[in-house]
Design an enzyme around this catalytic site. Structure first.
Site, short mmCIF file in Angstrom:
data_model
loop_
_atom_site.label_atom_id
_atom_site.label_comp_id
_atom_site.label_asym_id
_atom_site.label_seq_id
_atom_site.Cartn_x
_atom_site.Cartn_y
_atom_site.Cartn_z
N GLU A 57 2.09 -22.20 -4.79
CA GLU A 57 1.47 -22.12 -3.47
C GLU A 57 2.48 -21.60 -2.43
OE1 GLU A 57 -1.25 -22.13 -2.04
OE2 GLU A 57 -0.95 -22.81 0.01
N ASN A 103 -23.62 -7.48 3.33
CA ASN A 103 -22.43 -8.16 2.82
C ASN A 103 -22.58 -8.23 1.31
OD1 ASN A 103 -20.32 -9.90 2.23
ND2 ASN A 103 -21.46 -11.73 2.83
N GLY A 104 -21.60 -7.69 0.57
CA GLY A 104 -21.66 -7.77 -0.89
C GLY A 104 -21.40 -6.43 -1.53
N CYS A 119 -18.18 -9.59 3.97
CA CYS A 119 -18.27 -9.20 5.37
C CYS A 119 -19.02 -10.30 6.11
CB CYS A 119 -19.03 -7.89 5.47
SG CYS A 119 -18.44 -6.66 4.29
N TRP A 167 -15.17 -6.15 5.38
CA TRP A 167 -14.03 -6.17 4.46
C TRP A 167 -14.36 -5.10 3.42
CZ3 TRP A 167 -13.09 -7.39 -0.81
CH2 TRP A 167 -11.73 -7.55 -1.12
N LYS A 196 1.88 -18.23 -0.17
CA LYS A 196 1.91 -18.21 1.29
C LYS A 196 2.88 -17.14 1.80
CE LYS A 196 -1.11 -21.01 2.48
NZ LYS A 196 -1.83 -20.44 1.35
N HIS A 253 14.05 -17.96 -19.27
CA HIS A 253 13.32 -17.07 -20.19
C HIS A 253 13.02 -15.73 -19.54
CE1 HIS A 253 13.08 -20.38 -22.98
NE2 HIS A 253 12.65 -21.15 -21.98
N GLU A 296 1.23 -13.65 1.21
CA GLU A 296 0.08 -13.27 2.02
C GLU A 296 0.39 -13.21 3.51
OE1 GLU A 296 -2.41 -17.47 1.72
OE2 GLU A 296 -3.53 -15.64 1.97
N LYS A 316 -11.12 -14.47 4.57
CA LYS A 316 -11.13 -15.91 4.32
C LYS A 316 -12.08 -16.29 3.20
CE LYS A 316 -10.11 -20.19 5.62
NZ LYS A 316 -8.79 -20.60 5.13
N ARG A 319 -14.09 -13.32 7.72
CA ARG A 319 -14.69 -12.79 6.50
C ARG A 319 -14.28 -11.35 6.23
NH1 ARG A 319 -18.96 -16.14 4.94
NH2 ARG A 319 -19.65 -14.53 3.53
O1 M6R Z 1 -12.74 -20.70 -0.12
P1 M6R Z 1 -11.92 -20.86 -1.37
O2 M6R Z 1 -11.11 -22.11 -1.37
O3 M6R Z 1 -12.75 -20.75 -2.61
O4 M6R Z 1 -10.92 -19.64 -1.35
C1 M6R Z 1 -10.08 -19.41 -2.44
C2 M6R Z 1 -9.01 -18.40 -2.11
O5 M6R Z 1 -9.58 -17.19 -1.73
C3 M6R Z 1 -8.08 -18.89 -1.00
O6 M6R Z 1 -7.49 -20.11 -1.30
C4 M6R Z 1 -6.96 -17.85 -0.77
O7 M6R Z 1 -6.11 -17.80 -1.87
C5 M6R Z 1 -6.20 -18.16 0.51
N1 M6R Z 1 -6.04 -16.96 1.29
C6 M6R Z 1 -4.84 -18.69 0.26
O8 M6R Z 1 -4.16 -18.99 1.43
#
Ligand code: M6R
Length: 628
Positions: free
Chosen positions: A501, A98-99, A2, A74, A505, A524, A508, A623, A27
Site C-alpha cells: 500500500e 459511462n462505460g 465517467c 475518464w 500511494k 531473491h 499514484e 476514483k 470519476r
Molecule cells: O472503490 P474500490 O475500493 O473498489 O476501488 C479499488 C481501487 O480502484 C482503489 O483502491 C485504488 O487502488 C485507489 N486509487 C488507491 O488509492
C-alpha cells in the site's frame, strides 16, 4: 468510469449539472461537457481537461432552457481531447455515456457503411447515431432506446435526450450505476447519489437492463422490453458538510486525519464496549432485501451470522488496489484467529482464472465505492457458484452492497481523494471484527483472546491520533525524499500488504518508482536495486517476525540504502540501523497495520505536494473504476 448528470426543472440546467458534475469529478477528469436545450435546440459546450476548463467556457454563454445532460470523462476509447468529450450529438439527439461498448467496432462499421459520419474516436458516439436513426424512421425517444438496446454489448449507463422531445430524458444501464431523484418541481438523474442530494433524499437506483423514462416531473420505469415496472424509493442519509475540505489543503490530507474517527465508526456497531465482545451487527445473511436490514433485530441477526459462519470452510478475499491490500490484511487476521484457509485475489484475475469456489465458501468483496467493475463481476461469479458473499463497502446502496448476501459498512464518510486512505483504515478495523467473529464461530478463539483483541481495537483510534504527529516530520523530510531514484517498502507477515500500500500511494500520488516487497524476498532479486539513491522503508513493529525483519534490514543497510524504519516504541537497534527511526505506540499485533499505514500516507502526500502534483486527482486515474 465517467460521471453523468441529467436535469429537468425550473433551475438553470447548467448550474445544476455543473454542481452535480463537480461531485462526480472523482470519476474522471479528462474532459467535460454539457448539452442544454436552449430555445428548442441543444446547445453543446465541451472542454478538454478538468471541469474548471468547461466552467470557464460556460461563463460567457447564456442558456434559456429547462432540460440538459452533462458528463465528466475518464478516457477509454480515444485520447482526452475536445472532439472526444461528451455529450455526443447526432441530428437532434444528444447522449452521455459511462462505460464501454464492447462491440463498438462492428456497430460503427455498419453505421459508416450505411452513411453515418463520425466526429470522434469514442465508442459512445455510435449510441447517438443509433438513437437519432430510430427517431428519423419514426420511433419516439423511448421506443428508439428500446430498439437499440439489444444491439449494445458491454457496460453502459446512458442518458439520451432529443430536440423533438423537450420534456424527456431516457436513461438506461447495464453495469455502471444510475440513480434518480425527484421533488415536486424537478428531476435529477446521475451516476452517483451526491449529485442528487441537494434536491431530494428519496432516490431510486436503476438495476441492469432497466429503463428510466422522465417526462417533465413524472418518472416511470420499464424493463428492456418496454414493460412497465414498479420500483421502490430509498431514503438516504446525507450530510453535505462531509464533502467540504474544512480548511485542509487537500481532501487527501483531511481524509488522513479523519482515520481515527473512521476506525471508530467502522467498528462501533460491532463491538460491545462493556463486555469487550464482537457481535457483528445487521449483516443480514438470509434477509434478501437491503431495505429490510433497517428492520432487523440485531441480536437475532448476530445469531444468524454466527450460524452462517459456523459452516464456512474457506474464505476468499476479492478486491482491487488498496481494497485488495485491506483484503490481504484480513487474510493474516482470519487465518490466525479462525484457522479458516483464506485466499486473496485481485478481482480482475479472480474472475478469469476459473476459480474453484466450494459451496461452503465465504467470498468477501471489499470496495470503497461498491462499484468497481471487476469486483462486482467477481461478486456475481461467487454468487453463481453458490457461495455466500459478504460485501465491505463504504458507499451504502452501491451495486455491491445491493447484490451481496451480507453487508458490512466502512462508515468512513465520503472519501473524495482519488487515493484511498480512510476506507482502508475502516476496512482493517472491520477485518479485525470479522476475524474475531469467525474465530468465535469456529470455536478457535477463547474469551480471553477475544477481549484482548477487542480492547486493542478499541484503543486504536487514540493511538492513530498520536501517529498523525508524523505529519510534521514528513512535511520537512519531503524535501530530501523527493530526490530519491526510487522507494522500496518492505515488511513481513501482516506488514507486507501495508508495504504494498505504501508503494501504491507513492506511485499514484508522486508518480515515482516504488515497490512493495515481502522483506524475506529481497535477496531473491530486488537487493540488486539498492544503492545510495534508493530509499528503503522498513516496517518492523514488534511481533513474532521482528527479528527476521531486522536481519532483512541489515542486508539492505549493507548495500548502502537510505533507511527509514518504522517500529514499536523505543528501539535502539532500529535507531542505529536506520537513517530515521519512527516509533509507533506498542500495541497488539492485530492493530499495527492501522498505525504504520499513516506515516506511509503522509510521506507520499508530502513528497507529491513538494513535487507539485495534483494530489486529489492524480493523472490518468479515477476514483470509481466502473470499467474492466
Ligand atoms: O472503490 P474500490 O475500493 O473498489 O476501488 C479499488 C481501487 O480502484 C482503489 O483502491 C485504488 O487502488 C485507489 N486509487 C488507491 O488509492
Amino acid at each position: 468510469m465517467c460521471g453523468i448528470v441529467g436535469y429537468y426543472g425550473p433551475e438553470n440546467p447548467v448550474d445544476v449539472i455543473i454542481k452535480g458534475l463537480k461531485t462526480l469529478e472523482y470519476r474522471g477528469y479528462d474532459s467535460a461537457g454539457v448539452a442544454i436545450l436552449n430555445n428548442g435546440v441543444f446547445k453543446r459546450v465541451r472542454a478538454e481537461g478538468k471541469l474548471s476548463h468547461l466552467e470557464k467556457k460556460l461563463s460567457t454563454e447564456t442558456f434559456n432552457g429547462h432540460l440538459g445532460v452533462g458528463h465528466t470523462r475518464w478516457a477509454t476509447h480515444g485520447p482526452p481531447v475536445e472532439k472526444n468529450a461528451h455529450p455526443h450529438v447526432v441530428g437532434g439527439a444528444s447522449i452521455v455515456h459511462n462505460g464501454i461498448i464492447e462491440n463498438y467496432a462492428e456497430l460503427k462499421d455498419q453505421l459508416i457503411k450505411a452513411g453515418s459520419i463520425f466526429h470522434s474516436d469514442t465508442d459512445s458516439e455510435l449510441i447517438a447515431h443509433l438513437v437519432s436513426h430510430e427517431i428519423e424512421i419514426g420511433k419516439d425517444l423511448f421506443h428508439a432506446v428500446i430498439e437499440i438496446l439489444p444491439k449494445l454489448e458491454g457496460a453502459y449507463s446512458v442518458l439520451a435526450v432529443h430536440e423533438k422531445y423537450p420534456e424527456e430524458i431516457v436513461a438506461f444501464k447495464s453495469g455502471p450505476p444510475l440513480v434518480v431523484g425527484k421533488n415536486e418541481k424537478e428531476v435529477v438523474v446521475a451516476s452517483d447519489l451526491q449529485a442528487i442530494m441537494p434536491y431530494t433524499k428519496n432516490v431510486v437506483f436503476l438495476q441492469d437492463n432497466e429503463i428510466l423514462h422522465v417526462t417533465g416531473t413524472k418518472i416511470e420505469f420499464f424493463d428492456d422490453r418496454g414493460q412497465k415496472i414498479n420500483k421502490k424509493e430509498t431514503k438516504v442519509d446525507w450530510n453535505p458538510e462531509l464533502i467540504e475540505k474544512q480548511g485542509y489543503d487537500h481532501y487527501m490530507l483531511k481524509e488522513i486525519y479523519e482515520q481515527p474517527r473512521a476506525v471508530a465508526m467502522a467498528m462501533g456497531p460491532h463491538v460491545d464496549l462493556a463486555s469487550k465482545e464482537v457481535r457483528l451487527c445487521k449483516v443480514g445473511f438470509g434477509v434478501g432485501q437491503l431495505e429490510d436490514l433497517e428492520q432487523l433485530e440485531a441480536r437475532a441477526d448476530w445469531e444468524n451470522t454466527l450460524k452462517t459462519f459456523e459452516g464456512v470452510e474457506r474464505v476468499f478475499m476479492v478486491a482491487c488496489g488498496t481494497s485488495f491490500y485491506a483484503g490481504m490484511v484480513g487474510e493474516y487476521l482470519i487465518e490466525r484467529l479462525s484457522k479458516i484457509p483464506v485466499e486473496c485475489d485481485i478481482a480482475s484475475e479472480f474472475r478469469y482464472r476459473h476459480p474453484v469456489i466450494p459451496k461452503n465458501s465465504l467470498v468477501v468483496v471489499v470496495s470503497q465505492s461498491g462499484e468497481t467493475a471487476d469486483t462486482l463481476a467477481a461478486l456475481r461469479l461467487a454468487r453463481e457458484a453458490g457461495a455466500k458473499v459478504l460485501s465491505i463497502c463504504n458507499v451504502k446502496n452501491s451495486s455491491m452492497d445491493r447484490e451481496a448476501d451480507g453487508h458490512l459498512y466502512m462508515n468512513a464518510g465520503v472519501e473524495i481523494g482519488v487515493a484511498s486512505t480512510k476506507a482502508l483504515s475502516s476496512t482493517i478495523a472491520l477485518m479485525n471484527c470479522l476475524a474475531v467473529a469467525l474465530g468465535k464461530a469456529k470455536k478457535q478463539l477463547n474469551e480471553g483472546d477475544e477481549h484482548k483483541f477487542v480492547e486493542a481495537l478499541l484503543a486504536a483510534p487514540s493511538h492513530m491520533e498520536s501517529v498523525l504527529a508524523y505529519d510534521k516530520f514528513f512535511a520537512e523530510a519531503a524535501d530530501t525524499l523527493k530526490d530519491f531514484r526510487g522507494f522500496l517498502y518492505m515488511g513481513r507477515g501482516i506488514h507486507y500488504p501495508i508495504a504494498l500500500e505504501g508503494a501504491l500511494k507513492m506511485k499514484e500520488l508522486a508518480y515515482m518508482h516504488a515497490e512493495g516487497y515481502a522483506a524475506g524476498e529481497m535477496k531473491h532479486g530486488p537487493l540488486a536495486l539498492i544503492d545510495q539513491s534508493m530509499a528503503i522503508i522498513m516496517l518492523a513493529p514488534s511481533d513474532e517476525l521482528y527479528d527476521k525483519t531486522v536481519s532483512n534490514l541489515e542486508e539492505a543497510k549493507a548495500r548502502g540504502g537510505k533507511i527509514i524504519s518504522i517500529g514499536s516504541g523505543k528501539n535502539e537497534k532500529l535507531e542505529v540501523l536506520s537513517d530515521h527511526y519512527l516509533a509507533l505506540p506498542e500495541v497488539e499485533w492485530t492493530i499495527n497495520p492501522l498505525l504504520e499505514l499513516i506515516p506511509l500516507q503522509l510521506m507520499s502526500y508530502h513528497v507529491a505536494d513538494r513535487l507539485g502534483k495534483d494530489i486529489d486527482q492524480p493523472r490518468n486515474l479515477a476514483k470509481s473504476v466502473t470499467v474492466e
